[in-house]
Design a protein around this motif. Structure first.
Motif, mmCIF file in Angstrom:
data_model
loop_
_atom_site.group_PDB
_atom_site.id
_atom_site.type_symbol
_atom_site.label_atom_id
_atom_site.label_comp_id
_atom_site.label_asym_id
_atom_site.label_seq_id
_atom_site.Cartn_x
_atom_site.Cartn_y
_atom_site.Cartn_z
ATOM 1 N N ARG A 43 -49.026 -35.177 41.912
ATOM 2 C CA ARG A 43 -49.991 -35.974 41.687
ATOM 3 C C ARG A 43 -49.773 -37.149 42.818
ATOM 4 O O ARG A 43 -50.649 -37.680 43.411
ATOM 5 C CB ARG A 43 -49.686 -36.861 40.115
ATOM 6 C CG ARG A 43 -50.029 -35.999 39.368
ATOM 7 C CD ARG A 43 -50.932 -36.649 38.182
ATOM 8 N NE ARG A 43 -51.401 -35.703 37.164
ATOM 9 C CZ ARG A 43 -51.398 -35.694 35.919
ATOM 10 N NH1 ARG A 43 -51.093 -36.750 35.379
ATOM 11 N NH2 ARG A 43 -52.020 -34.719 35.280
ATOM 12 N N LYS A 44 -48.703 -37.555 43.112
ATOM 13 C CA LYS A 44 -48.097 -38.592 44.052
ATOM 14 C C LYS A 44 -49.115 -38.008 45.402
ATOM 15 O O LYS A 44 -49.589 -39.135 46.059
ATOM 16 C CB LYS A 44 -46.783 -38.596 44.288
ATOM 17 C CG LYS A 44 -46.550 -39.924 45.044
ATOM 18 C CD LYS A 44 -45.028 -40.093 45.174
ATOM 19 C CE LYS A 44 -44.581 -41.236 46.223
ATOM 20 N NZ LYS A 44 -45.072 -40.846 47.613
ATOM 21 N N ASN A 45 -48.704 -37.029 45.877
ATOM 22 C CA ASN A 45 -49.357 -36.374 46.962
ATOM 23 C C ASN A 45 -50.958 -36.587 46.984
ATOM 24 O O ASN A 45 -51.539 -36.997 47.949
ATOM 25 C CB ASN A 45 -48.962 -34.964 47.157
ATOM 26 C CG ASN A 45 -47.724 -34.737 47.887
ATOM 27 O OD1 ASN A 45 -47.008 -35.699 48.365
ATOM 28 N ND2 ASN A 45 -46.991 -33.449 47.692
ATOM 29 N N LEU A 81 -53.042 -38.887 49.460
ATOM 30 C CA LEU A 81 -54.081 -38.251 50.308
ATOM 31 C C LEU A 81 -55.322 -39.259 49.950
ATOM 32 O O LEU A 81 -56.033 -39.457 50.998
ATOM 33 C CB LEU A 81 -54.493 -36.966 49.836
ATOM 34 C CG LEU A 81 -53.519 -35.800 50.538
ATOM 35 C CD1 LEU A 81 -53.781 -34.484 50.053
ATOM 36 C CD2 LEU A 81 -53.765 -35.812 52.159
ATOM 37 N N GLN A 82 -55.560 -39.566 48.812
ATOM 38 C CA GLN A 82 -56.635 -40.343 48.655
ATOM 39 C C GLN A 82 -56.669 -41.615 49.348
ATOM 40 O O GLN A 82 -57.834 -42.212 50.077
ATOM 41 C CB GLN A 82 -56.863 -40.627 47.292
ATOM 42 C CG GLN A 82 -58.227 -40.917 46.566
ATOM 43 C CD GLN A 82 -58.441 -40.140 45.037
ATOM 44 O OE1 GLN A 82 -57.685 -40.891 44.328
ATOM 45 N NE2 GLN A 82 -59.255 -39.412 44.760
ATOM 46 N N LEU A 83 -55.546 -42.305 49.054
ATOM 47 C CA LEU A 83 -55.417 -43.631 49.868
ATOM 48 C C LEU A 83 -55.564 -43.534 51.579
ATOM 49 O O LEU A 83 -56.203 -43.976 52.178
ATOM 50 C CB LEU A 83 -54.016 -44.198 49.842
ATOM 51 C CG LEU A 83 -53.674 -44.956 48.498
ATOM 52 C CD1 LEU A 83 -52.362 -45.494 48.502
ATOM 53 C CD2 LEU A 83 -54.928 -45.749 48.216
ATOM 54 N N HIS A 84 -55.109 -42.140 52.000
ATOM 55 C CA HIS A 84 -55.224 -41.962 53.393
ATOM 56 C C HIS A 84 -56.649 -41.729 53.712
ATOM 57 O O HIS A 84 -57.190 -42.315 54.968
ATOM 58 C CB HIS A 84 -54.369 -40.822 53.478
ATOM 59 C CG HIS A 84 -52.944 -41.138 53.768
ATOM 60 N ND1 HIS A 84 -51.858 -40.233 53.842
ATOM 61 C CD2 HIS A 84 -52.260 -42.277 53.726
ATOM 62 C CE1 HIS A 84 -50.740 -40.797 53.661
ATOM 63 N NE2 HIS A 84 -50.998 -41.910 53.740
ATOM 64 N N LYS A 85 -57.376 -41.076 52.929
ATOM 65 C CA LYS A 85 -58.819 -40.924 53.049
ATOM 66 C C LYS A 85 -59.506 -42.013 53.244
ATOM 67 O O LYS A 85 -60.136 -42.299 54.263
ATOM 68 C CB LYS A 85 -59.383 -40.166 52.180
ATOM 69 C CG LYS A 85 -59.678 -38.436 52.457
ATOM 70 C CD LYS A 85 -59.746 -37.775 51.279
ATOM 71 C CE LYS A 85 -61.198 -37.757 50.997
ATOM 72 N NZ LYS A 85 -61.375 -36.861 49.741
ATOM 73 N N THR A 86 -59.342 -42.920 52.436
ATOM 74 C CA THR A 86 -59.894 -44.405 52.280
ATOM 75 C C THR A 86 -59.282 -45.073 53.538
ATOM 76 O O THR A 86 -60.525 -45.510 54.121
ATOM 77 C CB THR A 86 -59.679 -45.226 51.104
ATOM 78 O OG1 THR A 86 -59.575 -44.205 50.088
ATOM 79 C CG2 THR A 86 -60.249 -46.372 50.863
ATOM 80 N N PHE A 111 -41.070 -32.767 37.398
ATOM 81 C CA PHE A 111 -41.154 -33.443 38.960
ATOM 82 C C PHE A 111 -42.023 -32.940 39.770
ATOM 83 O O PHE A 111 -42.795 -33.435 40.537
ATOM 84 C CB PHE A 111 -39.608 -33.505 39.390
ATOM 85 C CG PHE A 111 -38.836 -34.591 38.426
ATOM 86 C CD1 PHE A 111 -38.786 -35.916 38.941
ATOM 87 C CD2 PHE A 111 -38.036 -34.169 37.345
ATOM 88 C CE1 PHE A 111 -37.885 -36.693 38.341
ATOM 89 C CE2 PHE A 111 -37.291 -35.038 36.989
ATOM 90 C CZ PHE A 111 -37.332 -36.379 37.425
ATOM 91 N N ARG A 112 -42.289 -31.672 39.590
ATOM 92 C CA ARG A 112 -43.349 -30.906 40.426
ATOM 93 C C ARG A 112 -44.716 -31.369 40.119
ATOM 94 O O ARG A 112 -45.419 -31.841 41.295
ATOM 95 C CB ARG A 112 -43.449 -29.447 39.992
ATOM 96 C CG ARG A 112 -43.445 -28.681 41.439
ATOM 97 C CD ARG A 112 -43.055 -27.267 41.490
ATOM 98 N NE ARG A 112 -43.501 -26.790 40.230
ATOM 99 C CZ ARG A 112 -43.280 -25.448 39.820
ATOM 100 N NH1 ARG A 112 -42.329 -24.790 40.447
ATOM 101 N NH2 ARG A 112 -43.901 -24.733 38.814
#
Lengths: 376, 245
Positions: free
Chosen positions: A292-294, A298-303, A286-287
């Motif tokens: 990965r989810k984070n 982050l990548q989505l947020h950057k876009t 789960f870690r």
């Protein structure tokens, strides 16, 4: 033999029932006390104590000249206690660190015990056969009286833990502070060490000198993975320990020539392995998933923030733009664009994209959100 | 001295192995001061606090809390250890740690109840950590962990507070929050003794100071004795010579 048959056998067969009960009780008490050993960072203490108990067994045999598990228990208890208090003494009185002290006592006592064992084996005394079983343990030698003994000790241990719960907990966490509150930490230390020694000594006959420390450590280490509360950790460790005993006994009983002690330890190790991988809070799996989810978020947020910078100069925030102009941006992939659309942040028509109102607002709040989560 | 003496230390000498860590300390701390203990690394600042609190046994000397031995006055004294002295991965919550402050008054065996929980919650609110009460302590930031330790001492409702580097590794916001709480304690007539490292903030935060470097260099009001002379004596290049004397 299928499971139902086995379960029926557990209830009807005297030997099997005794062994199953015995290993279950043993696993429970070891798990309970093991939690304290692990949290005191004295994981190796169990190993040292169990090895230190060996000469006690040998000396008890030399004194009474016959096999008597109660006398052996007493001998093991005395030499285990001597070993553990020598370790304490070495750490307090010299510059040696605890791992050195543990290793020193472990090998010293074990060496002496082995010496005595080989001496005993040369004696013209027919009673000595089977003494070497204490090295790896033999669950088949468990008697009903042994199980009663174990249950009694477990009961006493439980009462003491409940009685001194608050004191033990605080002294585990912060012993200097505990001292300033007026509690006698030496008493608490001796109390818990004595109980750990008793639990180990009880297990020697079943699991043996060499593997006993695993019974102390494994259930506790597994339990720690699932909870952030000391009481739940102790309960879980007891349950894991008991199940290791029951399952281990079942596996070894349904196969020929599988010795019980090592099988129990291996079952306990499986509990540890599963806990390390699958526990939701601290497990590796789960870690990794969270990590990965984070990263994806982050990548989505950057876009999204890149789009926001383009859009914010326009009057109409939903004015369409060419996907092409995003190409030079490193965080942009077809997949992340698709994900943004799924979240209703953008709409895509042909090779044009436009921010939705909710996408615009989310992007505008992104910076604030990021700083907020860091504050927390 | 303007007030009663809260802590009286006489001839205190402490040694680990052969080298003295504290040498013949005489110190009288008046009631109601907010005092910094300053000195270089290895000067014995933490050791001084720990020997007052009977965590370390001194070779010689005596400590009196309001004219009585510390052992009889435990309930008047609260302690905030260095944050790094405990394992923050211990399975417990913020509220639980603060509750530990009530254990001393409870004594052996008795369990904390609603009253103790209420006190702990109040202390958490005072340090601005109420929202984190159920948080596992390893998931708190360094500054938050320090506030939890402070709250635990506040729960003890003592007259004298000993704090070992409460500002270590905390950000400016937390530092301000902590010093405000300490100043409030002083306003309420409590005595607060703090091991402190940042010499810049001594005049702003404290009204009393003790210079320590194995031996006591000076002690008194900040406005009278916080000067270059004492700083040089404490931190200066001659300090090795003064140790050997």
């Amino acid at each position: 033999m299928d499971i139902l048959e086995y379960i029926e056998l557990v209830f009807t067969d005297y030997t099997l029932r005794t062994i199953t009960l015995g290993t279950a009780v043993l696993g429970a008490i070891c798990g309970m006390l093991g939690s304290f050993a692990v949290l005191r960072k004295q994981s190796l203490l169990g190993d040292a104590i169990s090895h230190a108990a060996l000469p006690g067994i040998a000396i008890a045999f030399l004194i009474i000249g016959a096999k008597n598990s109660n006398a052996f228990l007493l001998g093991a208890l005395i030499s285990g206690l001597i070993g553990s208090f020598w370790i304490r003494g070495i750490i307090r009185k010299t510059h040696l660190k605890s791992d050195t002290a543990l290793g020193l006592i472990l090998s010293l006592f074990f060496g002496f015990g082995m010496l005595l064992l080989t001496y005993i084996q040369k004696l013209p005394n027919a009673n000595q056969a089977g003494l070497e079983n204490y090295l790896f343990g033999q669950a088949a030698t468990l008697l009903e009286s042994d199980v009663w003994m174990m249950s009694l000790v477990t009961g006493i241990c439980l009462i003491v833990l409940l009685l001194f719960w608050k004191e033990l907990k605080i002294s585990l966490f912060d012993s200097d502070y505990t001292k300033t509150l007026g509690f006698n930490i030496k008493f608490l230390d001796i109390l818990i060490t004595t109980f750990i020694v008793v639990a180990i000594v009880l297990g020697l006959q079943t699991v043996g000198v060499v593997l006993m420390s695993a019974m102390i450590l494994a259930p506790a280490a597994a339990a720690r993975q699932w909870t952030n509360s000391l009481s739940i950790m102790v309960i879980l460790a007891a349950i894991f320990g008991a199940f290791s005993g029951v399952i281990g006994t079942a596996i070894s009983a349904s196969h020929n020539n599988l010795s019980t002690g090592p099988v129990i330890v291996l079952v306990a190790a499986v509990f540890v392995l599963v806990s390390f991988i699958f526990s939701p809070g601290r497990g590796l799996l789960f870690r990794e998933i969270r990590f990965r989810k984070n990263r994806n978020d982050l990548q989505l947020h950057k876009t999204l923030s890149f789009m926001y910078n383009i859009v914010k100069d326009h009057e109409d925030i939903s004015h369409p733009h060419a996907i092409k102009i995003l190409n030079n941006f490193q965080g942009f992939t077809k997949k992340s664009l698709q994900k943004l659309e799924d979240k209703d942040y953008v709409t895509i028509e042909g090779n044009m994209w436009s921010l939705t109102t909710s996408g615009y607002e989310t992007a505008a709040n992104l910076y604030n959100q990021l700083t907020q989560t860091e504050d927390e | 001295m303007k007030n009663k003496i809260a802590v009286q230390i006489d001839d205190l000498t402490v040694a680990y192995n052969y080298k003295p860590v504290l040498w013949d300390i005489d110190l009288a701390i008046p009631e109601g001061v907010l005092m910094a203990i300053v000195g270089p690394n290895g000067a014995g600042k933490s050791t001084l606090i720990k020997s007052v609190l009977d965590i370390i046994k001194p070779i010689a000397g005596s400590v009196k809390i309001y004219d009585k031995p510390y052992r009889k006055q435990r309930s008047l004294v609260a302690y905030v250890p260095q944050k790094g002295s405990v394992d923050w991965d211990f399975p417990t919550t913020a509220l639980d740690v603060v509750m530990m402050g009530t254990y001393g008054s409870l004594g052996w065996i008795k369990r904390p109840g609603q009253k103790q929980k209420k006190e702990a919650l109040e202390a958490l609110e005072k340090v601005g950590m109420l929202a984190f009460k159920s948080r596992q302590i390893s998931q708190l930031s360094g500054g938050q962990q320090q506030r939890i330790f402070l709250a635990r001492a506040l729960v003890q409702n003592a007259s004298i507070y000993f704090m070992d580097e409460p500002f270590q590794g905390v950000d400016a916001t937390t530092e301000k929050a902590i010093i405000n709480i300490l100043k409030e304690l002083r306003k309420a007539g409590k005595t607060v003794i703090v091991v402190h490292h940042d010499l810049q903030t001594v005049p702003e935060y404290f009204d009393w100071v003790t210079f320590l470097n194995v031996k006591k260099i000076a002690t008194g009001p900040v406005k009278d004795i916080f000067n270059d002379d004492n700083l040089t004596k404490t931190y200066g290049i001659n300090y090795k010579v003064s140790v050997q004397q």
